[in-house]
Design an enzyme around this catalytic site. Structure first.
Site, PDB file in Angstrom:
ATOM      1  N   ARG A 106      47.735 130.207 -21.168  1.00  0.00           N
ATOM      2  CA  ARG A 106      47.884 131.014 -19.959  1.00  0.00           C
ATOM      3  C   ARG A 106      48.026 132.500 -20.270  1.00  0.00           C
ATOM      4  O   ARG A 106      47.687 133.340 -19.437  1.00  0.00           O
ATOM      5  CB  ARG A 106      49.031 130.471 -19.108  1.00  0.00           C
ATOM      6  N   GLU A 147      62.191 122.797 -29.271  1.00  0.00           N
ATOM      7  CA  GLU A 147      63.393 122.007 -29.048  1.00  0.00           C
ATOM      8  C   GLU A 147      63.382 120.739 -29.898  1.00  0.00           C
ATOM      9  O   GLU A 147      64.392 120.342 -30.460  1.00  0.00           O
ATOM     10  CB  GLU A 147      63.502 121.659 -27.557  1.00  0.00           C
TER      11      GLU A 147
END
Length: 191
Positions: free
Chosen positions: A72, A109
């Site tokens: 994006r 994460e």
């Protein structure tokens, strides 16, 4: 820093940009409020306003490289590069670029990822910005900064359309300013 804190407080374009972003609850997994910028891209005025705000900010900063984070960041980065007369450099996920690359790993994460850039895409001393659609932890943008700096660029700033509230107090990534247009939208109810 958020755009509202940098001279755009009350600017109706920011509200329009924010309202044009669709929130998709529980995507891609439960508990995530996905900020879908495809609806912003469908709204010509919101898309143009987004690009115009970035172009106005960077036009006179002597930026020669706009680096966009896959995927994006490509949409906004290439438009901003055209608007300020800079080259666009894609920072891609592994094995997407056909030529010789340099890479930078970064932590997620649950695991690691990597950004790659073509060797020779950036020259020593070029002034660069790194752009993406959203910043949450800053890990991907920080990898972009490290990659560009290893190639000799001077990273001037990072820019994102959306920034989670937790980054509001952190106006720098690896010592580089962070410029964000809007906070994530929320939905009233999640099913």
């Amino acid at each position: 820093m958020f755009a509202e804190e940098n001279g755009l407080k009350g600017d109706p374009r920011l509200q329009h940009i924010s309202q044009s972003i669709r929130v998709v609850p529980h995507f891609p997994k439960n508990g995530i409020m996905f900020q879908d910028i495809t609806t912003l891209l469908l709204d010509h005025k919101a898309f143009k306003d987004t690009v115009d705000i970035f172009v106005d900010r960077y036009r006179d900063m002597h930026i020669s490289v706009v680096a966009g984070i896959e995927a994006r960041g490509f949409v906004f980065g290439s438009s901003v590069a055209l608007g300020i007369g800079a080259k666009f450099v894609p920072l891609r996920k592994p094995r997407k670029l056909p030529g010789e690359v340099i890479y930078e790993k970064y932590s997620l994460e649950y695991g690691t990822d990597c950004l790659e850039m073509h060797v020779g895409a950036v020259q020593t001393g070029e002034r660069a910005i790194v752009i993406d659609d959203l910043v949450a932890t800053g890990g991907t943008l920080s990898a972009g900064i490290r990659l560009l700096e290893r190639a000799g660029a001077e990273v001037v700033e990072c820019a994102c359309v959306i920034g989670v509230p937790e980054v509001k107090g952190r106006c720098k990534l690896l010592g580089k300013p962070l410029y964000v247009l809007v906070e994530p939208r929320q939905v009233d109810q999640c099913f």
